[in-house]
Design an enzyme around this catalytic site. Structure first.
Site, PDB file in Angstrom:
ATOM      1  N   HIS A   5       0.917  -1.076   0.131  1.00 35.41           N
ATOM      2  CA  HIS A   5      -0.029   0.066   0.061  1.00 35.41           C
ATOM      3  C   HIS A   5       0.787   1.205  -0.114  1.00 35.41           C
ATOM      4  CE1 HIS A   5       0.635  -0.649   4.364  1.00 35.41           C
ATOM      5  NE2 HIS A   5       0.571   0.584   4.419  1.00 35.41           N
ATOM      6  N   GLU A  56      -3.785   3.376   1.928  1.00 33.63           N
ATOM      7  CA  GLU A  56      -3.845   3.599   3.417  1.00 33.63           C
ATOM      8  C   GLU A  56      -4.167   4.987   3.767  1.00 33.63           C
ATOM      9  OE1 GLU A  56      -1.532   3.438   7.496  1.00 33.63           O
ATOM     10  OE2 GLU A  56      -0.928   2.212   6.004  1.00 33.63           O
ATOM     11  N   HIS A  74       2.949  11.786  -7.414  1.00 33.57           N
ATOM     12  CA  HIS A  74       1.770  11.390  -7.734  1.00 33.57           C
ATOM     13  C   HIS A  74       1.208  10.120  -7.308  1.00 33.57           C
ATOM     14  CE1 HIS A  74       3.215  11.245 -11.542  1.00 33.57           C
ATOM     15  NE2 HIS A  74       2.573  10.236 -11.917  1.00 33.57           N
ATOM     16  N   GLU A 122      -2.666  10.761 -11.326  1.00 31.52           N
ATOM     17  CA  GLU A 122      -2.553  10.793 -12.440  1.00 31.52           C
ATOM     18  C   GLU A 122      -3.517   9.695 -13.190  1.00 31.52           C
ATOM     19  OE1 GLU A 122       0.783  10.866 -15.893  1.00 31.52           O
ATOM     20  OE2 GLU A 122       1.141   9.762 -14.002  1.00 31.52           O
TER      21      GLU A 122
END
Length: 130
Positions: A5, A56, A74, A122
């Protein structure tokens, strides 16, 4: 090894969960309060954590804003059609910060959207070569 994550600190957890689930179409996978540490974690994604990387969202109780700094870039999401994804995101209240179109100095079609805390996301077409 595999990527599990990416953690983002958020200032309003409910607003962030709504953005990632209602605007970007992710699922809230789990949410848990940690009273002793005074924080709450929520995990969102497009599939279960056993087979997919997720995001998360960390809410530190009493903190409603963070400095994003200049090192963060990003998160990238692949979408079938960047133009259609932007239309849908805009219709659901999302903020498009770069309209869809070819990448500068390249051919990939991309766009950018911003979450409630200012994190950039993005959107990329699957047929990217850049």
């Amino acid at each position: 090894m595999r990527l599990l994550h990416t953690m983002l600190r958020v200032g309003d957890l409910d607003k962030s969960i709504a953005f990632y689930t209602e605007v970007l179409g992710m699922t809230l996978l789990r949410r848990k309060d940690y009273p002793d540490g005074q924080f709450t974690l929520a995990f969102v994604g497009y599939g279960d954590e056993a087979h997919n990387s997720v995001i998360e969202l960390t809410y530190n109780w009493g903190v409603d804003k963070y400095e994003l700094g200049n090192a963060y870039g990003h998160i990238a999401l692949e979408v079938d059609d960047v133009y259609k994804a932007c239309e849908d995101i805009r219709a659901r209240g999302g903020k498009i910060t770069r309209e869809p179109g070819p990448m500068k100095h390249g051919t990939s079609i991309l766009a950018f959207v911003e979450d409630p805390d200012g994190y950039k996301i993005e959107l990329l077409s699957p047929s990217r070569n850049d």
